[in-house]
Design an enzyme around this catalytic site. Structure first.
Site, PDB file in Angstrom:
ATOM      1  N   CYS A 113       0.535  -1.315   0.001  1.00  0.00           N
ATOM      2  CA  CYS A 113       0.027  -0.266   0.146  1.00  0.00           C
ATOM      3  C   CYS A 113       0.905   1.426   0.411  1.00  0.00           C
ATOM      4  CB  CYS A 113      -1.295  -0.062   1.147  1.00  0.00           C
ATOM      5  SG  CYS A 113      -2.094  -1.577   1.167  1.00  0.00           S
ATOM      6  N   HIS A 249      -3.395   7.436   2.046  1.00  0.00           N
ATOM      7  CA  HIS A 249      -3.430   6.261   1.918  1.00  0.00           C
ATOM      8  C   HIS A 249      -4.787   5.828   2.670  1.00  0.00           C
ATOM      9  CE1 HIS A 249      -3.873   1.811   1.082  1.00  0.00           C
ATOM     10  NE2 HIS A 249      -3.597   1.531   2.130  1.00  0.00           N
ATOM     11  N   ASN A 279     -10.106   0.065   0.182  1.00  0.00           N
ATOM     12  CA  ASN A 279      -8.631  -0.087  -0.287  1.00  0.00           C
ATOM     13  C   ASN A 279      -8.223  -0.445  -1.091  1.00  0.00           C
ATOM     14  OD1 ASN A 279      -5.812  -0.309   0.433  1.00  0.00           O
ATOM     15  ND2 ASN A 279      -5.759  -0.669   2.629  1.00  0.00           N
TER      16      ASN A 279
HETATM   17  N1  COA Z   1     -18.554  -8.396   9.744  1.00  0.00           N
HETATM   18  C1  COA Z   1     -18.590  -8.207  10.386  1.00  0.00           C
HETATM   19  N2  COA Z   1     -17.999  -8.772  11.942  1.00  0.00           N
HETATM   20  C2  COA Z   1     -16.560  -9.071  11.630  1.00  0.00           C
HETATM   21  C3  COA Z   1     -16.011  -8.720  10.474  1.00  0.00           C
HETATM   22  C4  COA Z   1     -17.560  -8.123   9.315  1.00  0.00           C
HETATM   23  N3  COA Z   1     -16.358  -8.038   7.964  1.00  0.00           N
HETATM   24  N4  COA Z   1     -15.023  -9.098  10.453  1.00  0.00           N
HETATM   25  C5  COA Z   1     -13.980  -9.692  11.024  1.00  0.00           C
HETATM   26  N5  COA Z   1     -16.075  -9.380  12.590  1.00  0.00           N
HETATM   27  C6  COA Z   1     -15.592  -9.571  13.930  1.00  0.00           C
HETATM   28  C7  COA Z   1     -14.810 -10.615  14.157  1.00  0.00           C
HETATM   29  O1  COA Z   1     -14.818 -11.792  13.731  1.00  0.00           O
HETATM   30  C8  COA Z   1     -14.735  -9.787  15.803  1.00  0.00           C
HETATM   31  O2  COA Z   1     -15.428 -10.964  16.160  1.00  0.00           O
HETATM   32  P1  COA Z   1     -15.113 -11.664  17.789  1.00  0.00           P
HETATM   33  O3  COA Z   1     -15.139 -10.466  18.330  1.00  0.00           O
HETATM   34  O4  COA Z   1     -16.564 -12.673  18.006  1.00  0.00           O
HETATM   35  O5  COA Z   1     -14.570 -13.206  17.146  1.00  0.00           O
HETATM   36  C9  COA Z   1     -14.946  -8.451  15.984  1.00  0.00           C
HETATM   37  O6  COA Z   1     -15.390  -8.378  14.373  1.00  0.00           O
HETATM   38  C10 COA Z   1     -14.061  -7.223  15.972  1.00  0.00           C
HETATM   39  O7  COA Z   1     -13.335  -7.786  14.956  1.00  0.00           O
HETATM   40  P2  COA Z   1     -12.193  -6.994  15.845  1.00  0.00           P
HETATM   41  O8  COA Z   1     -10.961  -7.268  14.824  1.00  0.00           O
HETATM   42  O9  COA Z   1     -11.948  -6.181  16.494  1.00  0.00           O
HETATM   43  O10 COA Z   1     -12.595  -5.468  14.605  1.00  0.00           O
HETATM   44  P3  COA Z   1     -11.714  -4.277  14.702  1.00  0.00           P
HETATM   45  O11 COA Z   1     -12.835  -3.004  15.424  1.00  0.00           O
HETATM   46  O12 COA Z   1     -10.507  -4.527  14.632  1.00  0.00           O
HETATM   47  O13 COA Z   1     -12.023  -4.000  13.344  1.00  0.00           O
HETATM   48  C11 COA Z   1     -11.083  -3.952  11.119  1.00  0.00           C
HETATM   49  C12 COA Z   1     -11.369  -5.091  11.889  1.00  0.00           C
HETATM   50  C13 COA Z   1     -10.329  -5.074   9.930  1.00  0.00           C
HETATM   51  C14 COA Z   1     -11.484  -3.011  10.912  1.00  0.00           C
HETATM   52  C15 COA Z   1      -9.325  -3.671  11.795  1.00  0.00           C
HETATM   53  O14 COA Z   1      -8.967  -4.361  12.408  1.00  0.00           O
HETATM   54  C16 COA Z   1      -8.782  -2.538  10.859  1.00  0.00           C
HETATM   55  O15 COA Z   1      -9.056  -1.505   9.764  1.00  0.00           O
HETATM   56  N6  COA Z   1      -7.650  -3.242  10.447  1.00  0.00           N
HETATM   57  C17 COA Z   1      -6.466  -2.015   9.733  1.00  0.00           C
HETATM   58  C18 COA Z   1      -6.792  -3.126   8.325  1.00  0.00           C
HETATM   59  C19 COA Z   1      -6.132  -2.390   6.667  1.00  0.00           C
HETATM   60  O16 COA Z   1      -6.037  -1.349   7.192  1.00  0.00           O
HETATM   61  N7  COA Z   1      -5.487  -2.897   6.084  1.00  0.00           N
HETATM   62  C20 COA Z   1      -4.226  -2.556   5.545  1.00  0.00           C
HETATM   63  C21 COA Z   1      -3.832  -1.512   5.598  1.00  0.00           C
HETATM   64  S1  COA Z   1      -2.954  -0.766   4.353  1.00  0.00           S
END
Ligand code: COA
Length: 322
Positions: A113, A249, A279
């Site tokens: 990215c 980004h 993204n």
């Molecule tokens: N729909 C519903 N629930 C979802 C889900 C979806 N699409 N994806 C994950 N969950 C659930 C998980 O299973 C978890 O459930 P659990 O608590 O029963 O295990 C819950 O939601 C919380 O997951 P968590 O990972 O703690 O959520 P979060 O607040 O961290 O948000 C992201 C998840 C991925 C949106 C966030 O971590 C993020 O944006 N990370 C960076 C990702 C990124 O930008 N990557 C590229 C970088 S260039």
């Protein structure tokens, strides 16, 4: 002193739009969860047979037109991508052929990215040292092909698209500085495990798709984007009030908001396209830049801060007078 100046930008998004509601039919998720956790409402998905080079060429043509130049004046092509058309030749060579350009250097940059910032850094050095006068840099990605469409934790976050920028040598200020970094020890927090030297046979199995430890990536991204922004401001003796626009980004609205807050910039001065594009990896900054230039928000003479964070980990920033 010779600067690399942005002469024109272009963007391309595939026709097909996939909404959060559509995703509700595919995996156990909701529109509300996706919007709350990421700010994403929809994303574009490349058509069958539409490849990274095709999207890159479409964006490049618009950038060349906006720069008001003849394509034959381009003397360097750099394509930032992690989703190349082929293992080789480079997507940049395929773009070169499709644009009808002869014998100029063309190569790909792979920094996930952060790829666009890496490409900008390299092109800027070419121009500053007289190695090129008119560089075409493209970020283009087809992440839809490396997503596991049954994994709700990743498939809702990414989209396809391309952005392009034509940089020209100029006596007028343009790119002031670029800063790029990497930290390979975090390889496994965000990766596509399948590779060439590690074996073709895994392709189309789980290892061929994005795997991510989302919350760990999130924390590292927020911390790192804060420090890279500071590095850029201090390195150029610039205050945050001098920055007209932050063009980050576009991974997640919460990451963008946290980074802007650390920088002390109100969201009114941040370009956000993650809601519409999701993204798009190395395409996200040039796409966001193009959107904001074309809708009139970013104006000639304004100071822009670009910042990116991605797999590797890699990260980078650039301070640019448009
Ligand atoms: N729909 C519903 N629930 C979802 C889900 C979806 N699409 N994806 C994950 N969950 C659930 C998980 O299973 C978890 O459930 P659990 O608590 O029963 O295990 C819950 O939601 C919380 O997951 P968590 O990972 O703690 O959520 P979060 O607040 O961290 O948000 C992201 C998840 C991925 C949106 C966030 O971590 C993020 O944006 N990370 C960076 C990702 C990124 O930008 N990557 C590229 C970088 S260039």
């Amino acid at each position: 002193m010779t600067f690399a100046r942005i002469a024109g930008t272009g963007g391309y998004l595939p026709e097909r739009v996939l909404t959060n509601k559509d995703l509700e039919q595919m995996v156990d998720t909701t529109d509300e969860w996706i919007r709350e956790r990421s700010g994403i409402k929809r994303r574009h998905i490349a058509a069958e047979g539409e490849n990274t080079s095709d999207m890159g060429v479409n964006a490049a043509k618009k950038a060349i037109e906006a720069a008001d130049l003849d394509a034959s004046e381009i003397d360097l092509i750099i394509v930032a991508t992690t989703t190349p058309d082929k293992v080789f030749p480079s997507t940049a060579c395929i773009v070169q052929r499709k644009l009808g350009l002869k014998t100029i250097p063309a190569f790909d940059v792979h920094a996930a990215c952060s790829g666009f910032i890496y490409a900008l850094d390299i092109a800027n050095r070419f121009i500053a040292t007289g190695g090129a006068r008119t560089a075409l840099i493209i970020g283009s990605e087809t992440y839809s092909r490396i997503l596991d469409w049954t994994d709700r934790s990743t498939c809702v976050l990414f989209g396809d698209g391309a952005g392009a920028v034509v940089l020209r040598a100029s006596n007028e200020a343009g790119v002031f500085s670029t800063h790029i970094h990497s930290e390979g020890e975090f390889e496994e927090l965000l990766h596509v495990p399948a590779g060439i030297s590690s074996g073709y046979d895994v392709v189309q199995q789980e290892a061929a798709f994005i795997q991510m430890k989302g919350s760990e990536v999130f924390r590292k991204a927020v911390a790192t984007l804060g420090s890279i922004a500071r590095e850029t401001l201090v390195g150029n003796n610039v205050e945050q009030d001098d920055i007209a626009w932050l063009v980050p980004h576009q991974a997640n609205l919460r990451i963008i908001t946290a980074a802007a807050k650390k920088l002390g910039l109100p969201m009114e001065r941040v370009i956000v396209t993650v809601d519409e594009h999701a993204n798009t990896s190395s395409a996200s900054i040039p796409l966001a830049l193009d959107v904001a230039i074309r809708d009139g928000r970013i104006k000639r003479g304004e100071l822009l801060l670009f910042e990116a964070f991605g797999a590797g980990f890699t990260w980078g920033s650039a301070l640019v007078r448009y």
